[in-house]
Design a protein around this motif. Structure first.
Motif, PDB file in Angstrom:
ATOM      1  N   GLY A  96       2.629   1.862  -3.345  1.00  0.00           N
ATOM      2  CA  GLY A  96       1.717   2.378  -4.374  1.00  0.00           C
ATOM      3  C   GLY A  96       1.406   3.842  -4.179  1.00  0.00           C
ATOM      4  O   GLY A  96       1.391   4.635  -5.139  1.00  0.00           O
ATOM      5  N   LYS A 108       0.819  -1.206   0.000  1.00  0.00           N
ATOM      6  CA  LYS A 108       0.000   0.000   0.000  1.00  0.00           C
ATOM      7  C   LYS A 108       0.854   1.258   0.000  1.00  0.00           C
ATOM      8  O   LYS A 108       0.620   2.201  -0.766  1.00  0.00           O
ATOM      9  N   THR A 160      -6.797   0.957  -6.613  1.00  0.00           N
ATOM     10  CA  THR A 160      -6.411  -0.143  -5.711  1.00  0.00           C
ATOM     11  C   THR A 160      -7.646  -0.870  -5.192  1.00  0.00           C
ATOM     12  O   THR A 160      -7.706  -2.114  -5.185  1.00  0.00           O
ATOM     13  N   GLU A 192      -2.620   5.816 -13.997  1.00  0.00           N
ATOM     14  CA  GLU A 192      -3.016   4.830 -12.996  1.00  0.00           C
ATOM     15  C   GLU A 192      -3.764   3.662 -13.631  1.00  0.00           C
ATOM     16  O   GLU A 192      -3.530   2.499 -13.293  1.00  0.00           O
ATOM     17  N   ARG A 241       4.372   5.924  -5.020  1.00  0.00           N
ATOM     18  CA  ARG A 241       4.547   5.976  -6.467  1.00  0.00           C
ATOM     19  C   ARG A 241       3.596   7.006  -7.080  1.00  0.00           C
ATOM     20  O   ARG A 241       3.961   7.730  -8.012  1.00  0.00           O
ATOM     21  N   HIS A 301      -5.275   6.760  -7.292  1.00  0.00           N
ATOM     22  CA  HIS A 301      -4.566   5.522  -6.928  1.00  0.00           C
ATOM     23  C   HIS A 301      -5.381   4.703  -5.931  1.00  0.00           C
ATOM     24  O   HIS A 301      -5.459   3.473  -6.025  1.00  0.00           O
TER      25      HIS A 301
END
Length: 527
Positions: free
Chosen positions: A376, A373, A443, A405, A379, A439
Motif C-alpha cells: 500500500g 502494508k 489505512t 486514496e 502504491r 495513505h
C-alpha cells in the motif's frame, strides 16, 4: 613532411618488430595447442582400449567357464581392430600353480582344438599362461601358452595391477607374437586383474601376500609403431618430428621416433594406464614464422606511403573534426548533467524505499501483514510519481491525491464530491510525503475508524496566511481512539512532514472523535 615521414617510418619499424615477436609467440602457442590435441587424442585412444578391457573382464567374471566362446562372440561384435585400432588383440592369462599346467592346457585345447603346451621357464610359485588371444592375427598363435608371469617386466606390471585392481602398463618388451613377425617392433602390455569369486584360493587361482586371490588377467598387447600409426593416422605426415619416451626425463628410453626434431619441440605428457610417457613434437614452420613478419613489414611500408598522401586530406578535414569535437564535448557535458540528476533522484528514491521497508517491517506482525502494508505504501509513492510523469508537469494537485486514496477505500462519487478545497500544487518531495500520509490515515481508518463503517469522515484543506492546512476529522466513532503511543509508521509520516514539507502536524482524540491537522508552507504557486 620529411619529419612526419621519418616518424611514421620509425613507428612502422617498431611495430614490425613487435609484430614479428607476436607472430613468433602466436606460432609457438598454436604449436603447443596442436601438440596438446595430439596428446589428448593418444590418451583418449588408450582410455578406449582400457574400456574394452574392462568390458572383457566383466564378461569373463560373469561366466569364466564359457569365457572362450563368449569373449570371441563379444569381440566379434565389437570389432576393436576397427573401432579402436592399435591393439594387437585382447587376451586372458589364467592363474596356475607352478608345475601344474594340465588344467591350463585343457582350456587351451577347448578354446582352439589343438594341443598347446605351457611354455616359459620360471622360478615363481604361480604362473599366468595365455589361454585366449583374440581376434586372429598371423602372429597370434605363437603367444598361446606363454607364461607371462615368468618374465620380470611383465610380472612387475601384473603385480601392480594385482595390488591396486586398476589397469597397469608394462615396460617396453618384445611381444611373444613378435617371434612370428617379419618386421619386429617394440611393444608393451596393459593388464587388468580378475579376482577370484569367493573367499578361498582355488586350484587355478593365485594369491600374493596382502592381496586378494586372482584367477586371471585380462590384457592387451600393443605394437608401438602400429599403435602410433593407428592413433595419429594422416597427422603423422604433417608432423616434422615426433619422439616418444617411455618415462620422464632425457634418460627415459626412446620407443618411437619419426622425422627430425626441431630446437623448439613441444613437450606433452602421455598417460598409459598407470605409467607416464613423454612426447616431443616438432612442426618445423620456419618459412611461416618468417613470412608473417615480412608481410607485416611490407604492409607497413605501403601504409607509410599512403600516410603521406593522406596528410593533405587530413589538414582540410582537421577544422571540421575540431568543430565536431567541440559539439561532441558539449553534448557529453549535457549528458553528464542528465545522468547526474538521474543518479541523484534514484539515490533519494532508494533511500526512501529502504526507510519505508524498515519502518513497515518493525510494525508488522507477520509476512502477510508486511506485504499488505508495504504494498500500500509503495502504491502511494508510485501514484504520486505517476501523476507527475503522466501529467507532464512538475507538480501534483493535492485534491487528486486525497480523492485517489479515498476512491480506492470505497468512497462513493457523492462522498468524494463533498471533499474539496482550493487548488494546492505539490512538488515531487511534497507529493510523496502527502501521499504516504493520506495513505496511512486511510489505512488506519479502514481498520479502526470511520472508513470501517462506524462514524463519519470529513476531509478539507484551506490556505491560512502563508501556510496550507489539511484537516482530517473522524467523528461518532464507537470509542475514543488511543493516541498516547505513536507507532513506527506514524513516526515515519511525522518525520516526512517535518523534513520534506517543512511542516507540522497535530493529533487530538476526545469524545469518540479523532482530528488530525497538518500545516506546511505554501511554496508552490497555484496555476
Amino acid at each position: 613532411m620529411a619529419l612526419l615521414v621519418r616518424f611514421v617510418g620509425l613507428v612502422i619499424l617498431l611495430a614490425t618488430i613487435v609484430a614479428a615477436g607476436a607472430s613468433f609467440l602466436y606460432n609457438q602457442a598454436e604449436e603447443a595447442d596442436q601438440a596438446e590435441r595430439v596428446a589428448a587424442q593418444f590418451n583418449m585412444r588408450l582410455r578406449d582400449h582400457v574400456a574394452i578391457l574392462e568390458g572383457v573382464r566383466a564378461l569373463y567374471q560373469s561366466d569364466a567357464a564359457a569365457s572362450g566362446p563368449g569373449i570371441r562372440a563379444y569381440l566379434g561384435a565389437l570389432r576393436p581392430q576397427v573401432h579402436a585400432p592399435g591393439m594387437e588383440g585382447i587376451g586372458i592369462a589364467a592363474a596356475m600353480r607352478a608345475g601344474t599346467p594340465a588344467a591350463i592346457e585343457t582350456r587351451l585345447h577347448e578354446n582352439y582344438g589343438e594341443n598347446i603346451k605351457v611354455w616359459g621357464e620360471t622360478d615363481q610359485p604361480v604362473g599366468f599362461p595365455v589361454i585366449l588371444l583374440e581376434p586372429y592375427t598371423p602372429r597370434r598363435d605363437v603367444a598361446l601358452g606363454f607364461d607371462m608371469y615368468s618374465e620380470p617386466v611383465r610380472r612387475a606390471a601384473m603385480r601392480r595391477a594385482w595390488q591396486t585392481g586398476r589397469p597397469a602398463a608394462s615396460g617396453i618388451v618384445h611381444l611373444a607374437q613378435e617371434r612370428a613377425a617379419k618386421v619386429k617392433q617394440q611393444g608393451f602390455l596393459i593388464y587388468l586383474p580378475v579376482y577370484t569369486r569367493g573367499s578361498g584360493v582355488t586350484d587355478n587361482a593365485a594369491k600374493a601376500p596382502g592381496t586378494r586371490p586372482v584367477e586371471a588377467f585380462v590384457y592387451a598387447p600393443f605394437r608401438i609403431n602400429d599403435m602410433m600409426k593407428a592413433v595419429l593416422g594422416p597427422q603423422l605426415g604433417k608432423i616434422d618430428g615426433l619422439e616418444i619416451r617411455a618415462g620422464a626425463g632425457p634418460s627415459a628410453p626412446v620407443i618411437f621416433r619419426q622425422g627430425k626434431m626441431g630446437w623448439d619441440a613441444q613437450e606433452q605428457v602421455l598417460r598409459v594406464a598407470d605409467r607416464q610417457w613423454t612426447m616431443h613434437i616438432s612442426y618445423g614452420r620456419f618459412l611461416e614464422r618468417l613470412g608473417r613478419p615480412l608481410g607485416i613489414f611490407l604492409f607497413g611500408v605501403a601504409l607509410a606511403l599512403l600516410a603521406t598522401q593522406l596528410h593533405r586530406v587530413q589538414r582540410r578535414r582537421s577544422d571540421a573534426f575540431q568543430a565536431l569535437a567541440v559539439q561532441t564535448a558539449r553534448h557529453a557535458e549535457d549528458r553528464e548533467l542528465m545522468i547526474g540528476e538521474m543518479a541523484h533522484r534514484m539515490k533519494n528514491a532508494f533511500a526512501r524505499i529502504g526507510a519505508l521497508a524498515r519502518i513497515t517491517l518493525r510494525e508488522s506482525t507477520s509476512l502477510e501483514d508486511f506485504e499488505v502494508k508495504f504494498d500500500g505504501r509503495m502504491r502511494a509513492l508510485s501514484d504520486a510519481k505517476q501523476m507527475l510523469v503522466t501529467g507532464a508537469v512538475d507538480s501534483v494537485e493535492l485534491g487528486r491525491i486525497v480523492h485517489r486514496e479515498l476512491e480506492l477505500a470505497g468512497r462513493s462519487p457523492e462522498q468524494l464530491a463533498a471533499i474539496a478545497g482550493p487548488e494546492v500544487r505539490l512538488d515531487d518531495e511534497g507529493a510523496q510525503a502527502l501521499s504516504l500520509a493520506v495513505h496511512e490515515f486511510v489505512t488506519n481508518s479502514i481498520k479502526y475508524g470511520a472508513l470501517a463503517g462506524a462514524g463519519g469522515l470529513a476531509v478539507s484543506w484551506h490556505r491560512d496566511g502563508g501556510d496550507i492546512q489539511l484537516d482530517w476529522v473522524e467523528s461518532n466513532l464507537p470509542e475514543t481512539p488511543h493516541i498516547d503511543c505513536e507507532s513506527f509508521g506514524t513516526h515515519f509520516i511525522r518525520t516526512l512532514i517535518e523534513r520534506q514539507l517543512k511542516g507540522s502536524w497535530q493529533r487530538t482524540a476526545v469524545d469518540n472523535r479523532l482530528a488530525i491537522v497538518i500545516r506546511w508552507p505554501d511554496n508552490v504557486p497555484t496555476n
